[in-house]
Design a protein around this motif. Structure first.
Motif, PDB file in Angstrom:
ATOM      1  N   ARG A 111       0.832  -1.199   0.000  1.00 56.02           N
ATOM      2  CA  ARG A 111       0.000   0.000   0.000  1.00 56.02           C
ATOM      3  C   ARG A 111       0.873   1.258   0.000  1.00 56.02           C
ATOM      4  NH1 ARG A 111      -5.370  -0.382   1.274  1.00 56.02           N
ATOM      5  NH2 ARG A 111      -5.316   1.779   2.004  1.00 56.02           N
ATOM      6  N   ALA A 112       1.894   1.252   0.848  1.00 54.30           N
ATOM      7  CA  ALA A 112       2.770   2.426   0.927  1.00 54.30           C
ATOM      8  C   ALA A 112       3.531   2.628  -0.383  1.00 54.30           C
ATOM      9  CB  ALA A 112       3.735   2.270   2.095  1.00 54.30           C
ATOM     10  N   LEU A 113       4.002   1.535  -0.974  1.00 54.37           N
ATOM     11  CA  LEU A 113       4.756   1.627  -2.223  1.00 54.37           C
ATOM     12  C   LEU A 113       3.889   2.186  -3.347  1.00 54.37           C
ATOM     13  CD1 LEU A 113       7.482   0.820  -3.695  1.00 54.37           C
ATOM     14  CD2 LEU A 113       6.243  -1.234  -4.424  1.00 54.37           C
ATOM     15  N   LEU A 114       2.688   1.632  -3.498  1.00 51.54           N
ATOM     16  CA  LEU A 114       1.818   2.078  -4.587  1.00 51.54           C
ATOM     17  C   LEU A 114       1.370   3.523  -4.386  1.00 51.54           C
ATOM     18  CD1 LEU A 114      -0.242  -1.192  -5.100  1.00 51.54           C
ATOM     19  CD2 LEU A 114       1.502  -0.254  -6.630  1.00 51.54           C
ATOM     20  N   LYS A 115       1.138   3.912  -3.166  1.00 53.79           N
ATOM     21  CA  LYS A 115       0.783   5.309  -2.904  1.00 53.79           C
ATOM     22  C   LYS A 115       1.960   6.244  -3.173  1.00 53.79           C
ATOM     23  CE  LYS A 115      -2.970   4.610   0.397  1.00 53.79           C
ATOM     24  NZ  LYS A 115      -3.944   5.519  -0.226  1.00 53.79           N
ATOM     25  N   ARG A 116       3.161   5.725  -3.047  1.00 52.79           N
ATOM     26  CA  ARG A 116       4.341   6.548  -3.316  1.00 52.79           C
ATOM     27  C   ARG A 116       4.562   6.740  -4.807  1.00 52.79           C
ATOM     28  NH1 ARG A 116       9.796   4.781  -0.460  1.00 52.79           N
ATOM     29  NH2 ARG A 116       8.604   5.577   1.302  1.00 52.79           N
ATOM     30  N   ILE A 117       4.298   5.729  -5.629  1.00 50.31           N
ATOM     31  CA  ILE A 117       4.703   5.800  -7.032  1.00 50.31           C
ATOM     32  C   ILE A 117       3.569   6.190  -7.973  1.00 50.31           C
ATOM     33  CG2 ILE A 117       6.613   4.187  -6.717  1.00 50.31           C
ATOM     34  CD1 ILE A 117       4.922   1.979  -7.856  1.00 50.31           C
ATOM     35  N   LEU A 118       2.309   5.916  -7.623  1.00 51.08           N
ATOM     36  CA  LEU A 118       1.211   6.242  -8.536  1.00 51.08           C
ATOM     37  C   LEU A 118       0.859   7.723  -8.438  1.00 51.08           C
ATOM     38  CD1 LEU A 118      -1.207   3.188  -8.179  1.00 51.08           C
ATOM     39  CD2 LEU A 118       0.667   3.537  -9.797  1.00 51.08           C
ATOM     40  N   ASP A 119       0.548   8.311  -9.590  1.00 49.39           N
ATOM     41  CA  ASP A 119       0.197   9.723  -9.670  1.00 49.39           C
ATOM     42  C   ASP A 119      -1.172   9.940  -9.005  1.00 49.39           C
ATOM     43  OD1 ASP A 119      -0.579  12.293 -10.405  1.00 49.39           O
ATOM     44  OD2 ASP A 119       0.163  12.108 -12.473  1.00 49.39           O
ATOM     45  N   PRO A 120      -1.217  10.711  -7.908  1.00 53.77           N
ATOM     46  CA  PRO A 120      -2.497  10.892  -7.202  1.00 53.77           C
ATOM     47  C   PRO A 120      -3.479  11.791  -7.941  1.00 53.77           C
ATOM     48  CG  PRO A 120      -0.809  12.262  -6.206  1.00 53.77           C
ATOM     49  CD  PRO A 120      -0.110  11.427  -7.250  1.00 53.77           C
ATOM     50  N   SER A 121      -2.995  12.523  -8.958  1.00 53.42           N
ATOM     51  CA  SER A 121      -3.851  13.447  -9.695  1.00 53.42           C
ATOM     52  C   SER A 121      -4.361  12.865 -11.008  1.00 53.42           C
ATOM     53  CB  SER A 121      -3.097  14.754  -9.986  1.00 53.42           C
ATOM     54  OG  SER A 121      -2.680  15.371  -8.786  1.00 53.42           O
ATOM     55  N   ALA A 122      -3.913  11.674 -11.351  1.00 46.59           N
ATOM     56  CA  ALA A 122      -4.259  11.078 -12.641  1.00 46.59           C
ATOM     57  C   ALA A 122      -5.505  10.213 -12.535  1.00 46.59           C
ATOM     58  CB  ALA A 122      -3.100  10.234 -13.157  1.00 46.59           C
ATOM     59  N   LEU A 123      -6.154  10.015 -13.675  1.00 42.36           N
ATOM     60  CA  LEU A 123      -7.162   8.979 -13.821  1.00 42.36           C
ATOM     61  C   LEU A 123      -6.431   7.740 -14.329  1.00 42.36           C
ATOM     62  CD1 LEU A 123     -10.118   8.014 -13.862  1.00 42.36           C
ATOM     63  CD2 LEU A 123     -10.246   8.835 -16.235  1.00 42.36           C
ATOM     64  N   HIS A 124      -6.491   6.668 -13.568  1.00 45.60           N
ATOM     65  CA  HIS A 124      -5.760   5.452 -13.918  1.00 45.60           C
ATOM     66  C   HIS A 124      -6.671   4.490 -14.681  1.00 45.60           C
ATOM     67  CE1 HIS A 124      -2.207   6.484 -11.562  1.00 45.60           C
ATOM     68  NE2 HIS A 124      -3.049   6.978 -10.672  1.00 45.60           N
TER      69      HIS A 124
END
Length: 319
Positions: A111-124
């Motif tokens: 969870r911590a890793l994915l929250k660190r690397i994924l763009d929080p402002s993007a639509l995935h």
């Protein structure tokens, strides 16, 4: 426009399915300059020079495959160390990515890793409803676009072939071995077709086939994407365990169905209508019916969601 790199599942991969995926990503995103994006392998750790390039990139597109997992620390599909994660911090936009198998919720590290690397402002963009729910529960905005390898199948026309072909192409999966299951599949195909052509999507598929699966009436052709393409000619069917061999068959106008040995084919089938046979349902009749129904015509390609993701990605590129 911002600087973009591609997290490339095909680079240094011997799995022909990975190459089907990356070819689709490059083709479908060419309007965004994808043919010029530098690629970074998800299967090997980057060189120092590549790390520096990753740090300078504004966005990184993660294209397809089973890149997400509830235990990212043991993810062979995507080698991401904590140090590398800082170089990709909040830069990654998902495009048609899937979740590896049916799993419990991600552990704390993942969870911590994915929250660190994924763009929080993007639509995935993810490839199926199961992955969509997993990513949404992590707190990201996400849409189910299906697999990018299938986007081009929207609006496919009916085949002119009216009778069952005499030739079928088949595959097995070396890392999901079940000789009893796979021999049963091959024997059914040998009864249904005059010619059964076995193609390995990876070299280890041939090793598995030669050691455990040789069945009378099945001819080994070789392995690799070029070999697969050469076999998938008009009037040839496909049935096997390899999902993206089936998708490539549909791309080339063949009828195709998949033996659903894992969550990928099952979930994509639920969402799109891709024809599958479950491992406990292998019969001559089930295979024949699935392949006859297995044309690209009528597949449910989520065009609205794809358009939504494209528009959001364009905005992100120009932010």
């Amino acid at each position: 426009m911002r600087t973009v790199g591609l997290l490339d599942v095909s680079k240094y991969s011997e799995n022909a399915g990975d190459h089907v995926i990356t070819q689709a990503i490059r083709r479908e995103l060419v309007e965004f300059g994808s043919d010029q994006w530098p690629s970074y392998s998800t299967h090997r750790h980057p060189s120092l020079g590549e790390v520096l390039q990753l740090r300078r990139a504004d966005l990184l597109v993660a294209g397809g495959s089973n890149m997400l997992k509830s235990r990212m620390e043991i993810n062979r599909q995507w080698l991401v160390t904590p140090d590398l994660a800082w170089s990709m911090r909040r830069k990654i936009v998902l495009c048609g990515v899937g979740w590896w198998q049916y799993q419990d919720d991600p552990n704390g590290y993942s969870r911590a890793l994915l929250k660190r690397i994924l763009d929080p402002s993007a639509l995935h963009s993810v490839r199926d409803s199961y992955t969509e729910e997993k990513v949404r529960r992590l707190g990201f905005e996400v849409v189910n676009t299906g697999c990018p390898t299938m986007w081009s199948l929207a609006g496919s026309s009916a085949s002119s072939v009216t009778s069952r072909p005499d030739t079928v192409v088949t595959t097995v999966t070396d890392y999901n071995r079940d000789p009893a299951r796979d021999v049963s599949m091959l024997r059914s195909l040998a009864r249904l077709y005059e010619r059964v052509l076995f193609v390995g999507m990876a070299e280890q598929d041939l090793v598995y086939y030669r050691s455990d699966l040789q069945v009378e009436g099945v001819t080994e052709v070789g392995w690799g994407l070029d070999t697969l393409n050469s076999c998938l000619t008009p009037g040839v069917d496909y049935f096997g365990t390899r999902l993206h061999a089936g998708v490539r068959a549909l791309q080339r106008g063949c009828s195709a169905a998949v033996l659903a040995i894992d969550n990928r084919a099952r979930e994509i089938s639920r969402d799109t209508g891709l024809q599958v046979v479950m491992p406990d349902g292998i019969t001559d009749r089930a295979i024949a019916q699935a392949v006859v129904a297995g044309t690209a015509v009528g597949l449910r390609i989520p065009l609205q969601q794809i358009a939504m993701w494209r528009e959001a990605f364009w905005r992100r590129l120009n932010a």
